[in-house]
Motif scaffolding. Structure first.
Motif, PDB file in Angstrom:
ATOM      1  N   LEU A  88      32.108  49.679  41.950  1.00 48.28           N
ATOM      2  CA  LEU A  88      32.780  50.270  40.801  1.00 48.28           C
ATOM      3  C   LEU A  88      33.537  49.221  39.980  1.00 48.28           C
ATOM      4  O   LEU A  88      34.164  49.550  38.973  1.00 48.28           O
ATOM      5  CB  LEU A  88      33.754  51.363  41.263  1.00 48.28           C
ATOM      6  N   GLY A  89      33.493  47.963  40.443  1.00 46.89           N
ATOM      7  CA  GLY A  89      34.137  46.896  39.699  1.00 46.89           C
ATOM      8  C   GLY A  89      35.617  46.726  39.973  1.00 46.89           C
ATOM      9  O   GLY A  89      36.337  46.127  39.166  1.00 46.89           O
ATOM     10  N   LEU A  90      36.090  47.211  41.123  1.00 45.57           N
ATOM     11  CA  LEU A  90      37.526  47.165  41.426  1.00 45.57           C
ATOM     12  C   LEU A  90      37.898  45.921  42.225  1.00 45.57           C
ATOM     13  O   LEU A  90      38.745  45.959  43.115  1.00 45.57           O
ATOM     14  CB  LEU A  90      37.920  48.429  42.205  1.00 45.57           C
ATOM     15  N   HIS A  91      37.276  44.814  41.897  1.00 46.38           N
ATOM     16  CA  HIS A  91      37.421  43.593  42.698  1.00 46.38           C
ATOM     17  C   HIS A  91      38.856  43.112  42.814  1.00 46.38           C
ATOM     18  O   HIS A  91      39.355  42.866  43.920  1.00 46.38           O
ATOM     19  CB  HIS A  91      36.535  42.489  42.104  1.00 46.38           C
TER      20      HIS A  91
ATOM     21  N   ALA B 235      35.061  39.675  46.103  1.00 42.95           N
ATOM     22  CA  ALA B 235      36.208  40.092  45.291  1.00 42.95           C
ATOM     23  C   ALA B 235      36.897  38.894  44.645  1.00 42.95           C
ATOM     24  O   ALA B 235      37.261  38.931  43.465  1.00 42.95           O
ATOM     25  CB  ALA B 235      37.187  40.875  46.161  1.00 42.95           C
ATOM     26  N   LEU B 236      37.076  37.819  45.410  1.00 41.88           N
ATOM     27  CA  LEU B 236      37.710  36.620  44.862  1.00 41.88           C
ATOM     28  C   LEU B 236      36.889  36.018  43.733  1.00 41.88           C
ATOM     29  O   LEU B 236      37.424  35.614  42.694  1.00 41.88           O
ATOM     30  CB  LEU B 236      37.911  35.584  45.974  1.00 41.88           C
ATOM     31  N   ASP B 237      35.587  35.951  43.932  1.00 41.16           N
ATOM     32  CA  ASP B 237      34.732  35.364  42.909  1.00 41.16           C
ATOM     33  C   ASP B 237      34.808  36.154  41.610  1.00 41.16           C
ATOM     34  O   ASP B 237      34.927  35.583  40.524  1.00 41.16           O
ATOM     35  CB  ASP B 237      33.298  35.279  43.404  1.00 41.16           C
ATOM     36  N   HIS B 238      34.733  37.470  41.720  1.00 41.30           N
ATOM     37  CA  HIS B 238      34.831  38.294  40.515  1.00 41.30           C
ATOM     38  C   HIS B 238      36.203  38.195  39.884  1.00 41.30           C
ATOM     39  O   HIS B 238      36.357  38.449  38.686  1.00 41.30           O
ATOM     40  CB  HIS B 238      34.508  39.753  40.851  1.00 41.30           C
ATOM     41  N   GLY B 239      37.210  37.844  40.696  1.00 38.23           N
ATOM     42  CA  GLY B 239      38.545  37.662  40.151  1.00 38.23           C
ATOM     43  C   GLY B 239      38.776  36.280  39.586  1.00 38.23           C
ATOM     44  O   GLY B 239      39.911  35.929  39.235  1.00 38.23           O
ATOM     45  N   GLY B 240      37.724  35.466  39.508  1.00 33.18           N
ATOM     46  CA  GLY B 240      37.835  34.141  38.936  1.00 33.18           C
ATOM     47  C   GLY B 240      38.313  33.076  39.903  1.00 33.18           C
ATOM     48  O   GLY B 240      38.787  32.015  39.489  1.00 33.18           O
ATOM     49  N   CYS B 241      38.182  33.336  41.191  1.00 31.38           N
ATOM     50  CA  CYS B 241      38.684  32.402  42.207  1.00 31.38           C
ATOM     51  C   CYS B 241      37.536  31.923  43.095  1.00 31.38           C
ATOM     52  O   CYS B 241      37.529  32.140  44.313  1.00 31.38           O
ATOM     53  CB  CYS B 241      39.773  33.066  43.052  1.00 31.38           C
ATOM     54  N   ARG B 242      36.546  31.289  42.489  1.00 29.66           N
ATOM     55  CA  ARG B 242      35.352  30.899  43.247  1.00 29.66           C
ATOM     56  C   ARG B 242      35.667  29.870  44.328  1.00 29.66           C
ATOM     57  O   ARG B 242      35.149  29.967  45.443  1.00 29.66           O
ATOM     58  CB  ARG B 242      34.264  30.373  42.315  1.00 29.66           C
ATOM     59  N   GLU B 243      36.505  28.911  44.040  1.00 28.87           N
ATOM     60  CA  GLU B 243      36.820  27.902  45.053  1.00 28.87           C
ATOM     61  C   GLU B 243      37.499  28.534  46.257  1.00 28.87           C
ATOM     62  O   GLU B 243      37.219  28.168  47.400  1.00 28.87           O
ATOM     63  CB  GLU B 243      37.701  26.800  44.455  1.00 28.87           C
ATOM     64  N   GLU B 244      38.387  29.488  46.014  1.00 26.79           N
ATOM     65  CA  GLU B 244      39.025  30.200  47.127  1.00 26.79           C
ATOM     66  C   GLU B 244      37.979  30.983  47.920  1.00 26.79           C
ATOM     67  O   GLU B 244      38.045  31.056  49.155  1.00 26.79           O
ATOM     68  CB  GLU B 244      40.109  31.139  46.600  1.00 26.79           C
ATOM     69  N   ALA B 245      37.004  31.573  47.213  1.00 25.42           N
ATOM     70  CA  ALA B 245      35.948  32.321  47.893  1.00 25.42           C
ATOM     71  C   ALA B 245      35.119  31.404  48.786  1.00 25.42           C
ATOM     72  O   ALA B 245      34.788  31.760  49.934  1.00 25.42           O
ATOM     73  CB  ALA B 245      35.052  33.006  46.862  1.00 25.42           C
ATOM     74  N   LEU B 246      34.792  30.227  48.310  1.00 25.19           N
ATOM     75  CA  LEU B 246      34.033  29.277  49.119  1.00 25.19           C
ATOM     76  C   LEU B 246      34.852  28.809  50.313  1.00 25.19           C
ATOM     77  O   LEU B 246      34.319  28.598  51.408  1.00 25.19           O
ATOM     78  CB  LEU B 246      33.614  28.087  48.254  1.00 25.19           C
ATOM     79  N   SER B 247      36.155  28.666  50.122  1.00 24.00           N
ATOM     80  CA  SER B 247      37.035  28.273  51.213  1.00 24.00           C
ATOM     81  C   SER B 247      37.066  29.334  52.303  1.00 24.00           C
ATOM     82  O   SER B 247      37.123  29.020  53.499  1.00 24.00           O
ATOM     83  CB  SER B 247      38.442  28.015  50.685  1.00 24.00           C
ATOM     84  N   VAL B 248      37.019  30.605  51.891  1.00 25.50           N
ATOM     85  CA  VAL B 248      36.982  31.714  52.866  1.00 25.50           C
ATOM     86  C   VAL B 248      35.730  31.603  53.727  1.00 25.50           C
ATOM     87  O   VAL B 248      35.767  31.828  54.940  1.00 25.50           O
ATOM     88  CB  VAL B 248      37.027  33.076  52.128  1.00 25.50           C
ATOM     89  N   TYR B 249      34.614  31.239  53.115  1.00 22.85           N
ATOM     90  CA  TYR B 249      33.372  31.056  53.890  1.00 22.85           C
ATOM     91  C   TYR B 249      33.513  29.904  54.879  1.00 22.85           C
ATOM     92  O   TYR B 249      33.159  30.037  56.058  1.00 22.85           O
ATOM     93  CB  TYR B 249      32.190  30.793  52.966  1.00 22.85           C
ATOM     94  N   ARG B 250      34.014  28.783  54.407  1.00 24.61           N
ATOM     95  CA  ARG B 250      34.111  27.607  55.283  1.00 24.61           C
ATOM     96  C   ARG B 250      35.038  27.872  56.465  1.00 24.61           C
ATOM     97  O   ARG B 250      34.756  27.451  57.597  1.00 24.61           O
ATOM     98  CB  ARG B 250      34.585  26.408  54.468  1.00 24.61           C
TER      99      ARG B 250
END
Length: 263
Positions: free
Chosen positions: A173-176, A203-218
């Motif tokens: 629904l886009g509630l990222h 959710a982070l990526d859609h919120g404009g926080c791609r680096e934080e999202a990649l950090s979550v993966y690592r």
């Protein structure tokens, strides 16, 4: 006029209710027997199985007599809404459908998944939220450790899967941005649960926080290697690859991340 509606709960402390009044179930043993019968409503639960759930592998010599006493007390307290009868080699409980919270939970979760499969995301969120509101704390929090060990893991897994499904629907629904804080807490509570970690990355990526999202993966990859000696699942890796290959957060969708048939 007194409310005659009866409600029986296992998704939290084991309790019985008549309207707004709680019906006292004294002692963990009596509550354990009641919950064990509720889980197998309509089926005979043997004395042997009841003994295991009440006392573990060392039931007392008076186990059969004590089980009989618990059954008699439950009959007096819960009749006529509950029928408990002796059927060799154990006891049979019969209750009206809809009075036990686990039955309502499972039914509402099915409706939620049905709506989700049809793309009716708002409807699915409503069903999942309704199901999750039936929980009143940790399941079976006032029974014997033997029943907790036997039943709580599957109940908790069902709760987490429902919570994850609700988040999936809300992501669709886009509630990222609204979800980020909640899913951060879930990843903290369940660091090895890859579904929540994948949802946080989205959710982070859609919120404009791609680096934080990649950090979550690592961080997840490191924890999985250290704690379990395994690599991230295909689902989590697919989210990571989608993040790396996507030029814009706006083009990242659940389908992109999870792939066909993966949830």
């Amino acid at each position: 006029m007194q409310n005659s509606h009866r409600e029986f709960r296992v998704l939290g402390p084991v309790t019985a209710w008549q309207g707004e009044r709680e019906i006292p179930l004294k002692g963990s043993k009596q509550r354990t027997m009641f919950a064990a019968l509720l889980f197998q409503s309509g089926q005979v639960v043997s004395d042997l199985r009841l003994g295991e759930l009440l006392w573990g592998d060392r039931p007392p010599a008076t186990a059969s007599a004590q089980i009989h006493t618990y059954a008699s007390r439950l009959r007096r307290q819960l009749a006529p809404a509950v029928t408990i009868t002796r059927h060799h080699p154990g006891y049979l409980l019969q209750v009206i459908y809809g009075q036990v919270d686990i039955d309502l939970f499972e039914s509402q979760v099915r409706f939620g998944h049905g709506a989700l499969r049809l793309g009716r995301h708002e409807e699915s969120v409503t069903w999942f939220r309704s199901a999750l509101r039936l929980w009143h704390g940790a399941a079976l929090s006032n029974v014997t450790e033997h029943l907790i060990e036997a039943e709580r893991p599957r109940l908790e897994e069902a709760r987490l899967m429902t919570l994850s499904a609700r988040i999936d629907a809300e992501l669709a629904l886009g509630l990222h941005e609204r979800l980020i804080s909640e899913v951060v807490d879930l990843v903290y509570q369940y660091p090895l649960q890859e579904g929540f970690r994948a949802q946080l990355m989205i959710a982070l990526d859609h919120g404009g926080c791609r680096e934080e999202a990649l950090s979550v993966y690592r961080e997840g990859r490191r924890l999985l290697a250290e704690e379990l000696g395994v690599d991230p699942s295909p689902t989590l890796r697919s989210v990571y690859q989608a993040l790396l290959s996507s030029d814009s957060a706006e083009c990242l969708t659940l389908t992109d991340c999870y792939g066909a048939g993966v949830s």
